[in-house]
Design a protein around this motif. Structure first.
Motif, PDB file in Angstrom:
ATOM      1  N   GLY A 183      51.286  20.289  -8.321  1.00 15.54           N
ATOM      2  CA  GLY A 183      51.041  21.298  -7.299  1.00 15.54           C
ATOM      3  C   GLY A 183      51.718  20.971  -5.973  1.00 15.54           C
ATOM      4  O   GLY A 183      51.526  21.704  -5.003  1.00 15.54           O
ATOM      5  N   LYS A 240      42.772  28.882  -8.509  1.00 21.04           N
ATOM      6  CA  LYS A 240      42.747  28.395  -7.123  1.00 21.04           C
ATOM      7  C   LYS A 240      42.362  26.911  -7.140  1.00 21.04           C
ATOM      8  O   LYS A 240      41.656  26.439  -6.250  1.00 21.04           O
ATOM      9  CB  LYS A 240      41.733  29.197  -6.295  1.00 21.04           C
ATOM     10  CG  LYS A 240      42.079  30.677  -6.163  1.00 21.04           C
ATOM     11  CD  LYS A 240      41.070  31.398  -5.277  1.00 21.04           C
ATOM     12  CE  LYS A 240      41.352  32.883  -5.182  1.00 21.04           C
ATOM     13  NZ  LYS A 240      41.207  33.625  -6.448  1.00 21.04           N
ATOM     14  N   LEU A 241      42.814  26.222  -8.174  1.00 25.03           N
ATOM     15  CA  LEU A 241      42.413  24.820  -8.330  1.00 25.03           C
ATOM     16  C   LEU A 241      42.968  23.928  -7.230  1.00 25.03           C
ATOM     17  O   LEU A 241      42.405  22.892  -6.930  1.00 25.03           O
ATOM     18  CB  LEU A 241      42.879  24.281  -9.690  1.00 25.03           C
ATOM     19  CG  LEU A 241      42.018  24.628 -10.910  1.00 25.03           C
ATOM     20  CD1 LEU A 241      42.675  24.092 -12.171  1.00 25.03           C
ATOM     21  CD2 LEU A 241      40.607  24.065 -10.759  1.00 25.03           C
ATOM     22  N   LYS A 273      46.626  27.961  -4.219  1.00 24.21           N
ATOM     23  CA  LYS A 273      45.816  29.167  -4.489  1.00 24.21           C
ATOM     24  C   LYS A 273      46.661  30.331  -5.029  1.00 24.21           C
ATOM     25  O   LYS A 273      46.675  31.445  -4.466  1.00 24.21           O
ATOM     26  CB  LYS A 273      45.083  29.608  -3.220  1.00 24.21           C
ATOM     27  CG  LYS A 273      43.965  28.652  -2.810  1.00 24.21           C
ATOM     28  CD  LYS A 273      43.096  29.301  -1.751  1.00 24.21           C
ATOM     29  CE  LYS A 273      41.795  28.615  -1.463  1.00 24.21           C
ATOM     30  NZ  LYS A 273      41.739  27.215  -1.274  1.00 24.21           N
ATOM     31  N   PHE A 282      52.614  27.771  -8.912  1.00 26.92           N
ATOM     32  CA  PHE A 282      53.502  26.759  -8.336  1.00 26.92           C
ATOM     33  C   PHE A 282      53.624  25.524  -9.236  1.00 26.92           C
ATOM     34  O   PHE A 282      54.703  24.952  -9.371  1.00 26.92           O
ATOM     35  CB  PHE A 282      52.972  26.343  -6.958  1.00 26.92           C
ATOM     36  CG  PHE A 282      53.895  25.468  -6.187  1.00 26.92           C
ATOM     37  CD1 PHE A 282      54.821  26.003  -5.295  1.00 26.92           C
ATOM     38  CD2 PHE A 282      53.856  24.082  -6.333  1.00 26.92           C
ATOM     39  CE1 PHE A 282      55.685  25.188  -4.586  1.00 26.92           C
ATOM     40  CE2 PHE A 282      54.715  23.258  -5.636  1.00 26.92           C
ATOM     41  CZ  PHE A 282      55.623  23.807  -4.754  1.00 26.92           C
TER      42      PHE A 282
HETATM   43  S1  SF4 Z   1      49.715  25.361  -8.211  1.00 29.30           S
HETATM   44 FE1  SF4 Z   1      48.823  25.519 -10.257  1.00 29.30          FE
HETATM   45  S2  SF4 Z   1      46.790  24.565 -10.028  1.00 29.30           S
HETATM   46 FE2  SF4 Z   1      47.508  25.056  -7.972  1.00 29.30          FE
HETATM   47  S3  SF4 Z   1      46.606  27.078  -7.586  1.00 29.30           S
HETATM   48 FE3  SF4 Z   1      48.693  27.364  -8.349  1.00 29.30          FE
HETATM   49  S4  SF4 Z   1      48.448  27.709 -10.560  1.00 29.30           S
HETATM   50 FE4  SF4 Z   1      46.545  26.778  -9.788  1.00 29.30          FE
END
Ligand code: SF4
Length: 325
Positions: A59, A5-6, A10, A22
């Motif tokens: 992202g 969820k960086l 999420k 993503f």
């Molecule tokens: S786009 Fe990447 S960094 Fe952002 S929540 Fe999804 S997996 Fe995590």
């Protein structure tokens, strides 16, 4: 990374197990290029160049992305945290004015580890964090004490634009909160004489602190000064979007006044992958760009950067050939 969820997407995927969300990246660091870069704002590039590390994945993934080869995850080499720390030190040895981490949010924990290791081995450069601003405030807090200069975009206010071009109708709310956190961390802008910026490991960090007024005077006289602390918000003017650009400028000036710098950019380049969005398939005209710059001047902007001349060329987009990785 077990339930990532960086960023505001999420995705909750287990990147440690090789799953991707993503941004398209597992927990393994991937870097497309690490080299001196001259095409940032003068107080970032200086005369020696900004030690720029382009991370693979993103992202946000705007449809018009100027770095689409890396945002889409097509190029990049997997490296360890130790190797990233070595790369930071190599850029310092090459004489970089700073470390410039481009689109790094999805690797924030590993970057903090690499900076810790590199600092123990003599890294003394200011760290610049270059971001789309589609960031979680919690992730930015993880970087407190690691980042000296934030270089965030503010791309749109209008949720229809951010939905259509960045798949993120909530972009403005997220980016606004993220920039607020960046200003909280970095505070008022400070600069240093380029030769004082620590390319030698023994050089003390922030040896000299130069405020904004002195920066304006001395940089106009041609002295190379490097930002060592603060926030520069970038806004790329898009074709047909001057009205939204004005809303971006108004917002930033009302919220932050002269506590930040605003960089108004005309370098939008329509690349082949934008063909599905015909309204974006042209450069920004000089008239459109001037309209936005004139508006910023009318609103009383004091700390800003504008671009002059023909900057909308593909040649300004670096080769993502894994140089320096
Ligand atoms: S786009 Fe990447 S960094 Fe952002 S929540 Fe999804 S997996 Fe995590």
């Amino acid at each position: 990374m077990k339930s990532c969820k960086l960023c505001p997407r999420k995705c909750s995927v287990d990147r440690a197990k090789g799953e991707t969300g993503f941004c398209g990246q597992t927990e393994r660091l991937r870097v497309a290029r690490a080299a001196l870069h001259m095409w940032e704002e003068p107080c970032i590039s200086g005369t020696r160049g900004s030690g720029t590390v382009f991370f693979t994945g993103c992202g946000l993934k705007c449809v018009f992305c100027q770095n689409y080869a890396i945002a889409g995850g097509d190029v990049g080499k997997e490296i360890s945290v130790d190797r990233l720390a070595e790369i930071f030190l190599e850029l310092q040895e090459q004489g970089a004015d700073n470390l410039n981490l481009v689109t790094a949010g999805h690797f924030a924990p590993q970057i903090a580890q690499a900076l810790d290791r590199a600092r123990r081995q003599g890294l003394a450069l200011p760290v610049v964090y270059n971001t789309s601003s589609y960031e979680e405030v919690e992730t930015l807090r993880m970087l407190q004490g690691y980042v000296d200069v934030y270089l965030p975009d503010l791309k749109y206010v209008d949720s229809r634009l951010s939905g259509r071009y960045s798949h993120a109708p909530d972009y403005f709310a997220r980016a606004g909160a993220a920039i607020r956190e960046m200003v909280r961390q970095a505070g008022e802008p400070e600069f240093a004489v380029e030769s004082d910026v620590g390319s030698a490991p023994e050089a003390p960090r922030r040896e000299r602190k130069i405020g904004v007024e002195e920066y304006q005077r001395r940089s106009e006289a041609g002295e190379p000064l490097i930002m060592t602390k603060g926030v520069i918000v970038r806004h790329l003017v898009l074709p047909g979007c001057a009205e939204d650009s004005k809303r971006v400028i108004s917002y930033l000036l009302e919220e932050y006044g002269s506590r930040i710098f605003i960089s108004i950019m005309n370098q939008y380049t329509p690349l082949p992958h934008v063909a599905a969005y015909p309204e974006l398939n042209r450069k920004v005209t000089p008239k459109e760009y001037e309209e936005v710059v004139d508006f910023a001047l009318e609103q009383g902007i004091e700390n800003g950067f504008i671009q002059e001349g023909e900057t909308a060329k593909e040649s300004f987009i670096p080769d993502f050939d894994q140089s320096g990785v």
